[in-house]
Enzyme design. Structure first.
Site, mmCIF file in Angstrom:
data_model
loop_
_atom_site.group_PDB
_atom_site.id
_atom_site.type_symbol
_atom_site.label_atom_id
_atom_site.label_comp_id
_atom_site.label_asym_id
_atom_site.label_seq_id
_atom_site.Cartn_x
_atom_site.Cartn_y
_atom_site.Cartn_z
ATOM 1 N N GLY A 14 0.733 -1.122 -0.117
ATOM 2 C CA GLY A 14 -0.035 -0.165 0.022
ATOM 3 C C GLY A 14 1.105 1.159 0.150
ATOM 4 O O GLY A 14 1.880 1.389 0.859
ATOM 5 N N ALA A 25 15.403 11.261 -0.609
ATOM 6 C CA ALA A 25 16.623 11.269 0.415
ATOM 7 C C ALA A 25 17.596 10.176 -0.134
ATOM 8 O O ALA A 25 19.048 10.395 -0.027
ATOM 9 C CB ALA A 25 16.174 11.103 1.721
ATOM 10 N N ARG A 28 19.357 11.362 -3.373
ATOM 11 C CA ARG A 28 20.186 12.638 -3.331
ATOM 12 C C ARG A 28 21.791 12.271 -2.374
ATOM 13 O O ARG A 28 22.742 12.590 -2.483
ATOM 14 C CB ARG A 28 19.557 13.957 -2.900
ATOM 15 C CG ARG A 28 18.867 14.442 -3.885
ATOM 16 C CD ARG A 28 18.194 15.864 -3.766
ATOM 17 N NE ARG A 28 17.469 16.192 -4.908
ATOM 18 C CZ ARG A 28 17.035 17.155 -4.863
ATOM 19 N NH1 ARG A 28 16.594 18.076 -3.843
ATOM 20 N NH2 ARG A 28 16.247 17.736 -6.136
ATOM 21 N N ARG A 75 0.922 -4.862 -5.197
ATOM 22 C CA ARG A 75 1.019 -6.106 -4.352
ATOM 23 C C ARG A 75 0.975 -7.180 -5.421
ATOM 24 O O ARG A 75 0.175 -7.436 -6.345
ATOM 25 C CB ARG A 75 -0.242 -6.309 -3.590
ATOM 26 C CG ARG A 75 -0.528 -5.093 -2.777
ATOM 27 C CD ARG A 75 -1.636 -5.403 -1.706
ATOM 28 N NE ARG A 75 -2.316 -4.463 -1.083
ATOM 29 C CZ ARG A 75 -1.761 -3.700 -0.071
ATOM 30 N NH1 ARG A 75 -0.642 -4.337 0.439
ATOM 31 N NH2 ARG A 75 -2.322 -2.662 0.747
ATOM 32 N N ASP A 106 5.461 -5.345 6.040
ATOM 33 C CA ASP A 106 6.075 -6.512 6.463
ATOM 34 C C ASP A 106 6.082 -7.618 5.234
ATOM 35 O O ASP A 106 6.975 -8.221 5.092
ATOM 36 C CB ASP A 106 5.251 -7.307 7.588
ATOM 37 C CG ASP A 106 5.635 -6.850 8.796
ATOM 38 O OD1 ASP A 106 7.134 -6.584 8.967
ATOM 39 O OD2 ASP A 106 4.996 -7.047 9.727
ATOM 40 N N SER A 108 6.240 -6.920 2.003
ATOM 41 C CA SER A 108 7.343 -6.251 1.025
ATOM 42 C C SER A 108 8.661 -6.955 1.666
ATOM 43 O O SER A 108 9.629 -7.098 1.227
ATOM 44 C CB SER A 108 7.465 -4.821 1.218
ATOM 45 O OG SER A 108 6.131 -4.407 0.583
ATOM 46 N N THR A 128 4.157 2.155 5.776
ATOM 47 C CA THR A 128 2.814 1.768 5.771
ATOM 48 C C THR A 128 1.979 2.653 6.566
ATOM 49 O O THR A 128 2.415 3.288 7.809
ATOM 50 C CB THR A 128 2.810 0.399 6.127
ATOM 51 O OG1 THR A 128 1.207 0.214 6.538
ATOM 52 C CG2 THR A 128 3.612 0.005 7.379
ATOM 53 N N ILE A 129 0.624 3.318 6.216
ATOM 54 C CA ILE A 129 0.100 3.996 7.170
ATOM 55 C C ILE A 129 -0.305 3.243 8.657
ATOM 56 O O ILE A 129 -0.817 3.955 9.505
ATOM 57 C CB ILE A 129 -1.466 4.420 6.532
ATOM 58 C CG1 ILE A 129 -2.350 3.473 5.977
ATOM 59 C CG2 ILE A 129 -1.015 5.501 5.277
ATOM 60 C CD1 ILE A 129 -3.594 3.926 5.974
ATOM 61 N N ASP A 130 -0.248 1.833 8.488
ATOM 62 C CA ASP A 130 -0.746 1.002 9.433
ATOM 63 C C ASP A 130 -0.003 1.105 10.655
ATOM 64 O O ASP A 130 -0.682 0.570 11.693
ATOM 65 C CB ASP A 130 -1.097 -0.324 9.182
ATOM 66 C CG ASP A 130 -1.874 -0.539 7.782
ATOM 67 O OD1 ASP A 130 -3.015 0.185 7.449
ATOM 68 O OD2 ASP A 130 -1.776 -1.588 7.094
ATOM 69 N N ASP A 132 2.248 -0.939 11.691
ATOM 70 C CA ASP A 132 2.046 -2.453 12.024
ATOM 71 C C ASP A 132 3.428 -3.112 11.967
ATOM 72 O O ASP A 132 3.505 -4.436 11.960
ATOM 73 C CB ASP A 132 0.752 -3.269 11.413
ATOM 74 C CG ASP A 132 1.024 -3.206 9.999
ATOM 75 O OD1 ASP A 132 1.879 -2.549 9.484
ATOM 76 O OD2 ASP A 132 0.240 -3.861 9.470
ATOM 77 N N ARG A 174 -5.520 -2.271 8.615
ATOM 78 C CA ARG A 174 -5.530 -3.849 8.538
ATOM 79 C C ARG A 174 -5.519 -4.601 9.616
ATOM 80 O O ARG A 174 -7.029 -4.197 9.924
ATOM 81 C CB ARG A 174 -4.156 -4.200 8.017
ATOM 82 C CG ARG A 174 -4.225 -5.464 7.355
ATOM 83 C CD ARG A 174 -2.516 -5.922 6.905
ATOM 84 N NE ARG A 174 -2.126 -5.150 5.875
ATOM 85 C CZ ARG A 174 -2.510 -5.179 4.472
ATOM 86 N NH1 ARG A 174 -3.141 -6.200 4.191
ATOM 87 N NH2 ARG A 174 -2.213 -4.501 3.612
ATOM 88 N N GLU A 226 -10.958 -0.837 11.017
ATOM 89 C CA GLU A 226 -11.519 -1.917 10.007
ATOM 90 C C GLU A 226 -11.229 -3.280 10.311
ATOM 91 O O GLU A 226 -10.333 -3.350 10.876
ATOM 92 C CB GLU A 226 -10.740 -1.717 8.455
ATOM 93 C CG GLU A 226 -9.462 -2.177 8.539
ATOM 94 C CD GLU A 226 -8.737 -1.770 7.227
ATOM 95 O OE1 GLU A 226 -9.327 -1.671 6.220
ATOM 96 O OE2 GLU A 226 -7.525 -1.726 7.045
ATOM 97 N N ILE A 254 -8.701 7.862 1.669
ATOM 98 C CA ILE A 254 -8.430 9.182 1.788
ATOM 99 C C ILE A 254 -7.176 9.411 2.647
ATOM 100 O O ILE A 254 -6.395 9.966 2.540
ATOM 101 C CB ILE A 254 -9.257 10.148 2.218
ATOM 102 C CG1 ILE A 254 -10.031 9.600 3.525
ATOM 103 C CG2 ILE A 254 -10.635 10.422 0.988
ATOM 104 C CD1 ILE A 254 -10.977 11.080 4.197
#
Ligand code: F6P
Length: 323
Positions: A14, A25, A28, A75, A106, A108, A128-130, A132, A174, A226, A254
């Site tokens: 994701g 970063a 460069r 994915r 994880d 990945s 990841t936004i999670d 986790d 997740r 969720e 969003i």
């Protein structure tokens, strides 16, 4: 010292706001160390298909403020197969990539670990936004996602107050409740339902809603992660049990988009630079992490075997603040 001349970078799983700052970063700082960088588009899918492009300092101009990932992501099921791995290793060899930086979660990192077993030096950066990933206190994108969710909850809350309703607001995460806990606490939610803690105690939830109403509180905000339970059916139960009109808002994607916060831009930049430094020191097959405010790195299998539990201080505080 390392003999790495060319570093490959890809984003996987994701997308998360701040991934671009990490790419910038890496490019460069690697160039400053006399290395060249190749970007792999579409994550492991693109790695198998040979979608490789040179990245120089100008190519990453201004991307730190952009949402999503300029390298795109995917994915991939095929990558997990022997055939997929063989194709990926071939791309790495053909493009003379000496080490690969994988920005993702994880799943990945497990892919990166499998590549390392085939002789490809890898470094993972948690994106990841999670939030986790067990080995780290910070993942790229979490801060932006929490801010986005918090702002959305605040807005729903205004409307909920005007109508005297109960609002059930579902956030991502997740199987974990970090976004729910942080966005819920930050916006002053009345109940926060987390996969790590929810035992299906509807009576406690309903009684809390009724108590707050009896105390004169005009609305009631339930933030739910969720995967805990279907949020429309929870809203229906609330209406049936309490008689209070209830509405559902599922925040959805969003939370994955938008311009990254300063925190995500900065920490992602630190992590990208740190990954290059690790490679320059001749270390490989490591995951970059942040622990107690410091950047560190772990051997990839060690990182993948760690376990993470919800911060109990934060959870207990969330209960106190919503009573
Ligand atoms: O891992 C990030 C995340 O947004 C989770 O919160 C969510 O469960 C999942 O990805 C959704 O995945 P997809 O984009 O494949 O539908």
């Amino acid at each position: 010292m390392s003999d790495i001349k060319t570093i490959g970078v890809l984003t996987s799983g994701g997308d998360a706001p701040g991934m671009n700052a990490a790419i910038r970063a890496i490019v460069r700082t690697a160039i400053a160390e006399g290395k060249s960088v190749k970007g792999i588009k579409w994550g492991y899918e693109g790695l198998m298909k040979g979608e490789v492009t040179d990245l120089d300092a100008d190519d990453v101009f201004g991307i730190n403020r952009k949402g999503g990932t300029v390298l795109y992501t995917s994915r991939s099921d095929e990558f997990k197969t022997e055939k997929g791995m063989t194709k990926a290793v071939k791309t790495i060899q053909e493009n003379k990539i000496d080490a690969l930086v994988v920005i993702g979660g994880d799943g990945s990192f497990r892919g990166a670990r499998d590549l390392s077993k085939r002789g490809v030096p890898v470094i993972g950066i948690p994106g990841t936004i999670d939030m986790d990933i067990s080995c780290t206190d910070y993942t790229i994108g979490f801060d932006t996602a929490v801010n986005t969710a918090m702002e959305a909850i605040d807005k729903v809350s205004d409307s909920s107050t005007s109508h005297g309703r109960c609002s059930v607001i579902e956030v991502m995460g997740r199987k974990t409740g970090y976004i729910a806990l942080w966005a819920g606490m930050a916006s002053g939610a009345d109940d926060i339902i987390l996969p790590e803690k929810w035992e299906g105690n509807y009576d406690t939830l309903m009684n809390h809603i009724l108590e707050r109403r009896a105390q004169g509180k005009n609305n009631h905000i339930v933030v739910i992660a969720e995967g805990v339970e279907d949020s429309p059916s929870l809203a229906k139960k609330i209406k049936e049990y309490t008689g209070i009109e209830s509405r559902v808002s599922v925040l959805g994607y969003i939370q994955r988009g938008g311009s990254p916060t300063a925190t995500d831009r900065m920490y992602a930049s630190f992590m990208g630079a740190y990954a290059v430094e690790v490679l320059c020191k001749g270390r490989k097959n490591r995951i970059v992490a942040m622990n107690n405010g410091k950047f560190v790195d772990y051997e990839i299998d060690e990182a993948l075997n760690m376990k993470k539990s919800l911060n109990s201080f934060q959870y207990e505080l969330s209960l106190k603040l919503s009573r």
